[in-house]
Enzyme design. Structure first.
Site, PDB file in Angstrom:
ATOM      1  N   GLU A   1       5.421   3.841  -7.512  1.00 32.88           N
ATOM      2  CA  GLU A   1       5.690   2.753  -7.705  1.00 32.88           C
ATOM      3  C   GLU A   1       7.883   3.367  -7.748  1.00 32.88           C
ATOM      4  O   GLU A   1       8.440   2.401  -7.152  1.00 32.88           O
ATOM      5  CB  GLU A   1       5.624   2.134  -9.088  1.00 32.88           C
TER       6      GLU A   1
ATOM      7  N   TYR B   1      10.862  -5.527 -11.870  1.00 29.15           N
ATOM      8  CA  TYR B   1      10.700  -5.167 -10.674  1.00 29.15           C
ATOM      9  C   TYR B   1       9.088  -4.002 -11.557  1.00 29.15           C
ATOM     10  O   TYR B   1       7.939  -4.391 -10.665  1.00 29.15           O
ATOM     11  CB  TYR B   1      11.023  -4.535  -9.451  1.00 29.15           C
TER      12      TYR B   1
ATOM     13  N   ASP C   1       9.988  -7.702  -5.475  1.00 31.38           N
ATOM     14  CA  ASP C   1      10.940  -6.867  -4.793  1.00 31.38           C
ATOM     15  C   ASP C   1      11.093  -7.937  -3.693  1.00 31.38           C
ATOM     16  O   ASP C   1      11.585  -9.156  -3.088  1.00 31.38           O
ATOM     17  CB  ASP C   1       9.675  -5.994  -4.343  1.00 31.38           C
TER      18      ASP C   1
ATOM     19  N   CYS D   1       5.529 -12.087   6.942  1.00 31.62           N
ATOM     20  CA  CYS D   1       6.736 -12.076   7.032  1.00 31.62           C
ATOM     21  C   CYS D   1       7.533 -11.264   6.768  1.00 31.62           C
ATOM     22  O   CYS D   1       8.143 -11.386   5.675  1.00 31.62           O
ATOM     23  CB  CYS D   1       6.585 -13.616   5.787  1.00 31.62           C
TER      24      CYS D   1
ATOM     25  N   CYS E   1       4.731 -15.855  12.016  1.00 29.03           N
ATOM     26  CA  CYS E   1       3.778 -17.182  11.654  1.00 29.03           C
ATOM     27  C   CYS E   1       2.632 -17.373  12.247  1.00 29.03           C
ATOM     28  O   CYS E   1       2.497 -18.438  11.817  1.00 29.03           O
ATOM     29  CB  CYS E   1       5.096 -18.347  11.758  1.00 29.03           C
TER      30      CYS E   1
ATOM     31  N   CYS F   1       0.256 -16.464   9.834  1.00 32.99           N
ATOM     32  CA  CYS F   1       0.104 -16.592   8.395  1.00 32.99           C
ATOM     33  C   CYS F   1      -0.191 -17.632   7.716  1.00 32.99           C
ATOM     34  O   CYS F   1      -0.943 -18.294   8.302  1.00 32.99           O
ATOM     35  CB  CYS F   1       2.243 -16.977   8.233  1.00 32.99           C
TER      36      CYS F   1
ATOM     37  N   CYS G   1       4.102 -23.813   4.894  1.00 32.48           N
ATOM     38  CA  CYS G   1       6.032 -22.893   4.650  1.00 32.48           C
ATOM     39  C   CYS G   1       6.450 -23.933   5.231  1.00 32.48           C
ATOM     40  O   CYS G   1       6.435 -24.067   6.303  1.00 32.48           O
ATOM     41  CB  CYS G   1       6.104 -21.646   5.505  1.00 32.48           C
TER      42      CYS G   1
END
Length: 361
Positions: free
Chosen positions: A43, A126, A144, A196, A203, A206, A212
């Site tokens: 990370e 984060y 994030d 995304c 889309c 998705c 959305c």
DNA sequence: AATTCGGGGTT
DNA sequence: AACCCAGAATT
């Protein structure tokens, strides 16, 4: 669990490609948990850095230092050398501080709560949430760049970042499920990374296509809004590459604070804006300096840099291992101990150009 | 809230 | 060129 969260986890179970340093849904069902040390290391490396850039560094670090105790015992210069080229070198300095704090203050085990993790160097909002969720199964919300984008579109938020950060965080928190928080965190980020996407979002495939808001409004590709950034000025300076007859090089370690802090490089002038007076040329020692007929061009976060490169042959002196050069100091590194890969990218560019100049003599 | 931190890939 | 990236620390 909300319908939204459930549908995303279902998508994740069917599509997730498990990162090399993680155990995935399958391993979780076997009862194994990710190694917090590896989750933390990955990370930190992934902060503002792509998976492709991180992969080899992660493999190298975990081979050299398999546990947090191994890393805590490493030499500062050795860690900086391995981090060279990855960027944001404060991460490497904080990495060592954090490893040593985990060993000295936490018995060699990472704290298993977001709050405990937040108190460690280099672990911010984060990363604390990511480690808590992924390694310790805590229901924390990760935010994030991916999550900001996904939430801005899902809820059609037009307020620009970074002002919208708090709002987007709250929207993300409202969706975080109590079950499988680690998988869910990775699912939202994977959705942002693969479907995304910043431009030309897919889309049509998705899993959150139906709910959305931006998809319905047709505003998805232009979200999230961001406050405009300032233009980058151009600065320039001079570096001096001194080589000895036996092939040693005069190197210096930069002070721990500031740009490229703690990294190895070539002695040189400061870097001034083109509109300002040029920095006084101050060679590190007296020699017959020759200018290399090419500049090192490099772009940092907030300015461009053009480096003039000077080269010279200087007498041999007793050498020093590069990892033993303390911050703010300089020394000749013998040929067989000098690895160009120990240098940050800017300094390696200068070396490559100087090397070519020496070869042409 | 704004700035300072790298470097490389994508568009 | 501009934008982006599994951001954090500092001012």
């Amino acid at each position: 669990m909300s319908l939204l969260s459930a549908s995303l986890l279902d998508w994740y179970d069917r599509h997730a490609r498990v990162m090399p340093w993680r155990t995935g849904p399958q391993a979780r069902r076997d009862g194994t948990r990710p190694d917090p040390y590896r989750v933390w290391l990955s990370e930190v490396m992934l902060q503002q850095t792509t998976v492709a850039a991180v992969r080899d560094y992660f493999a190298r670090f975990t081979t050299l230092w398999p546990t947090v105790a191994d890393l805590a015992a490493a030499e500062d210069g050795a860690v900086m050398a391995e981090w060279a080229g990855l960027g944001y070198y404060a991460r490497a300095r904080n990495l060592l501080k954090c490893a040593r704090a985990v060993v000295a203050d936490h018995g060699g085990a990472f704290p298993d709560t977001r709050e405990g993790l937040l108190s460690l160097p280099g672990i911010g909002p984060y990363t604390a949430s990511a480690i808590a969720a992924i390694a310790f199964d805590r229901a924390e919300t990760v935010v994030d760049g991916n999550v900001e984008r996904v939430m801005a579109r899902l809820h059609d938020v037009h307020r620009p970042l970074p002002a919208a950060k708090r709002e987007l965080t709250a929207l993300a928190a409202a969706l975080t499920p109590a079950a499988r928080p680690g998988d869910y965190a990775q699912a939202v980020m994977d959705l942002g990374a693969t479907i995304c996407t910043p431009r030309s979002p897919a889309c049509g495939i998705c899993p959150w296509r139906a709910p959305c808001a931006a998809r319905a409004a047709g505003t998805a590709p232009e979200l999230p809004k961001k406050t405009p950034k300032k233009a980058k000025p151009t600065r320039h300076g001079i570096v001096y590459l001194a080589r000895t007859p036996s092939g040693g090089w005069l190197l210096e370690r930069r002070p721990d604070k500031g740009l490229l802090g703690g990294t190895l490089g070539w002695p040189g002038t400061g870097w001034a804006d083109l509109a300002e007076p040029l920095p006084d040329p101050e060679p590190p020692l007296d020699a017959d300096w020759r200018q290399v007929p090419a500049e090192a061009l490099h772009t940092f976060t907030h300015f461009h840099l053009r480096l003039t490169i000077m080269v010279a042959e200087v007498p041999d002196v007793s050498g020093t291992p590069p990892a033993r050069i303390p911050p703010g100091d300089r020394a000749v590194v013998p040929r067989d101990l000098f690895r160009p890969s120990d240098l940050p990218t800017l300094m390696r560019k200068a070396f490559d150009l100087a090397q070519g100049a020496f070869d042409n003599v």
